[in-house]
Structures are given as C-alpha cells and as structure tokens.
Design an enzyme around this catalytic site. Sequence first.
Site, PDB file in Angstrom:
ATOM      1  N   LYS A 132     -11.352  -9.191   5.458  1.00  0.00           N
ATOM      2  CA  LYS A 132     -11.902  -7.853   5.679  1.00  0.00           C
ATOM      3  C   LYS A 132     -12.585  -7.392   4.390  1.00  0.00           C
ATOM      4  CE  LYS A 132     -10.850  -3.082   6.757  1.00  0.00           C
ATOM      5  NZ  LYS A 132      -9.809  -2.050   6.761  1.00  0.00           N
TER       6      LYS A 132
ATOM      7  N   ASP B  72      -8.313  -3.678  -1.340  1.00  0.00           N
ATOM      8  CA  ASP B  72      -9.490  -2.910  -1.761  1.00  0.00           C
ATOM      9  C   ASP B  72      -9.093  -1.609  -2.446  1.00  0.00           C
ATOM     10  OD1 ASP B  72      -9.820  -0.648   0.669  1.00  0.00           O
ATOM     11  OD2 ASP B  72      -8.804  -2.483   1.235  1.00  0.00           O
TER      12      ASP B  72
ATOM     13  N   TYR C  62       0.819  -1.216   0.000  1.00  0.00           N
ATOM     14  CA  TYR C  62       0.000   0.000   0.000  1.00  0.00           C
ATOM     15  C   TYR C  62       0.854   1.268   0.000  1.00  0.00           C
ATOM     16  CZ  TYR C  62      -3.221   3.641   1.490  1.00  0.00           C
ATOM     17  OH  TYR C  62      -3.929   4.802   1.555  1.00  0.00           O
TER      18      TYR C  62
END
Length: 518
Positions: A361, A289, A254
């Site tokens: 998640k 995500d 990320y």
Amino acid sequence: MVRRARELAVRAGRPVVDLARSHTTVAVERAALRLAGLSGADAEGIPWANRLVDAVRDQVGLEHGVALPVWHALRTGPSRDLTELAARATARDVSFRLPEGAAAEHAVRDARHAMAGGLAVIDGRRRERRRLIGEWGEPRGPLVYLIVATGDIHEDVRQAVAAARGGADVIAVIRSTGQSLLDYVPHGATREGYAGTYATQENFRLMRAALDEVSSQLGRYVRLTNYASGLCMPEIAVLAGLERLDMMLNDSMYGILFRDINPLRTFVDQRFSRQLHARAGIVINTGEDNYLTTADAMQAAHTVTASQLLNEYFGKEAGLTDAQLGLGHAFEIDPDLPDSFRMELAHALLARELFPDAPLKWMPPTRHMTGDVFRGYLLNGFFNLAGALTRQNILLVGMMTEAVVTPFLSDRDLALQNVRYVMDAAGALEEDFRPAPGGVIARRADTVLREAVDLLEGLDGRGLLDAIAAGTFGGMRRPADGGRGRDGVAERAPGYRNPAIELLEGSPDPGPEGEDRP
C-alpha cells in the site's frame, strides 16, 4: 542480508507473540461474544457485549475467559439467549461462576457451537466475495484507493458511489476522530462524526450494499476498507468479516505510537484481530507511512523497513498469507531535497524486492503539501509515476487540497484523472525500468536495508517493548506499562478457554492461498 533481517524480526517478535498467547483483553472476550451472535445495545447506547463482559469481570474476573461463566449461566439459568443474559446481568440479576468438570465441558461445547456459527457466516461472506469478483471482474493494474469521510454515512455512500464511477477501486471510510479511544463500538447508523464516520456494523452494511450495487452496474468489484484498530480492534474485525469488508487498516504498532494505547493491550488485540482477518480473506493495511509524518523520511526510512518486517512476522504468525499483507510505505521525502525522486524510487523498490508477493500500500505525499494546489498536483503525479515504476498494488489517491480543506468531489475527480493519466501513459513501464547497478538508487536501497538490520539487531538485545518505550519508531516514547486500556488486560489462568481462538487456530483456512489476492 534479507534473510538475516527476517530472522531478527522473528526473534524480536516472538516474545511479544508469547505475551499475546498468555493474555486476554476485554475486547477479545467481547469479540468472541459478538462472533457467537451477541449484538445490539441498551437504552443508553452501550453495547450488550460490553455490559456482559463487564459483569463477568466484576464477578469472576477475565482470567478464565467469558465462555465458561456465560454459557454455564445460559445452561443453568432462565435466560433464553445472550441478549437476555446481558440484560439480566446489567440489572444485577445473574450470579456468574466458573463451572468445573462436566459442567465446564458442556459450557465450552455450547460456546464453541455458537462461535462456529459466526465463523460459518464469515466463511460464507468470503465465498461471496470470490463469486462476485468472478462475476463482475476487477482491475488488472493497481487498485486505486480513495477516501470518503463526511461524518454522515448516508453522505459517505453518495460520495463513495461517485468515486467508484470516477474510477476508484477501493473506498476507505475514515473513522471519526477519537473512535479508536472508545472502549465500545457504537451501534447503528450514524450521521455525525468529526473528520470521519463512526465504524459500526450498520454503517458497514449500508456501504457494502451501496458498493455492491454500483459494482454490478460498472462490471467491476469495488472494495471496501475501514479500520480495525484502537481499543475495539478485535470486535471491529468480527463485524468486518460478517459484513464482507475487503481490507482493514490493522497495524501492530499504530495504536501504541499514535494513540497512546497500552502496548500489551494492542499486541493481544491485534493478534486475535489478524486471526479473524485471515479467516475472512481480508487484506490488512499496515501503518508505516505514519512514521514519516512525525520523523524525517530520509533519516527514518530504515524504521519503515524494520516495521514492515515485524508486521510480516506478526501477520504470518496469526495466519495471514503474503496476499493479505498490504504493508505500508509512503512518498514523504522533502521535494526540495536534491534527487528526492530517485530516493523515493529507492525506498519503493526496496519494499517491492523485500515483499515480492505482498500487495503493498503506497501512500501519497502529505507532510510536504504546502497548500499550493498546483505544486501538490504535480507531486501527486510524481507519486503515481513512482507507483507505476515500482509496481505498487494499492495506490492511495493523493489530493492537491491536502492540508487546505476536506476534499470536494471535484478535487477527487481531478485526483482520479491524475492517476488514470499516469497509469495509462506508463503502462507496464516497470518491465523496462532497471536502476543502474551501483547507482544512486541501488546504493540508497542498500543503505536503508543495512540500517534496518542494525535496528533489528539492537532489538535482539533489548526487546521490542523496550525499543518502543525508547521512541525507536516514529519518535514516540511509549512505555510498556503506560497508555490507555491497560486495565482491560488480564493474564490467562491455566483453565482459560476461548473457543473462538481454539476454532481459528485449529481449523484450516477455507480456501487456498492467493484466491483473495487484490
């Protein structure tokens, strides 16, 4: 095919782990000092950990780590503790050197004793979590995950307590925009932040205490989440363990992709931070995500699966168990696409089948939220239903005011009502839900898995760092020699010593697998 995918993920990830094992960073060394008890900041607000590591780096470099010169200076100089040594070093009143022979062994022994004390505190906080869960209990269904982020930790506490009373099981305190790019951890309680609140040890302590108080009243353990990412990832991991946080956002790529942090810096820092999370019993949340906010959810679905497999390898290599792998994915397909809900089910079911023992998640729609709050509320209902049908463990609450305003408490209350209705109405619906063999859902899942395998096979030829540089994940091109924080990386010398890493790699986990499962 699944076995092949995992083999390829290991082959792609192993050279990166080798790089992490052969390098250190300023953040890793600062984290070791924090584990040994160094805290606080000078009059300018710069943490003593930064001051001390910078002084060591300027005088003798980081190639051997800071333990040898720091604890040799403590043994041979007038400083009584790390804080005083840091203050003297800042005033240029200390001459660091690399000890040899018996002097080096004495320094390592003293450093190991100090860092073991920090790990003992973390072990105690892990035991404390288990005791409180046993005393207060926890939800039987998915954990309902809700965000607070006002910039003022005291206002965050009020909103978090209200959210817990409204049904939230996990409170995530979003960090202030830009903190991931600060190469220091702010000190003390903070009352200002843009689109979030600073992650500091004192803010962690205040929120943990408030959630413990409301947990005891509700008879339900409420978990706390923050972010171990950015340029201070390892240090925040130490602070999270010391203050008994339960989950941490901690993704291997990320920071590289979305914050332009140097890839080598990120991979070195994330390995040590995950070792700390493993020891603390903290569940990580990964960030797949986010790929779907910059790339199309249908076209890029296979990149999510490939990243999940890489995060699994990196996590387990660092000591995390399946029960600590909160692998991320999202409900982000364009709702105007025919069969969009069936496609979402296919992606969610694929993640569940690939990682049956991981607390996945599941992230709500954001990219296609238009400002129409009625349509948004309906989309979030479909998102919750997909979570019920595919047994997602960590369910982030979707807000109908996404893309309009920072949600009000009333917005959160309505969103929690949405979750409660769907979960209560669906019950154990996953027991009855079986997609038709060879049907649309099964075919889509098969396509995504095959594309993920193809991507991983491509990594086998050119390497993960080259693939990141080419924009494979999230459409972001990040060269291995670029990005922020590269100057904070050092290749380890043959005599490198870091007792914190030695302790984490040489001692068993303080509890059997599964005890910390959410």
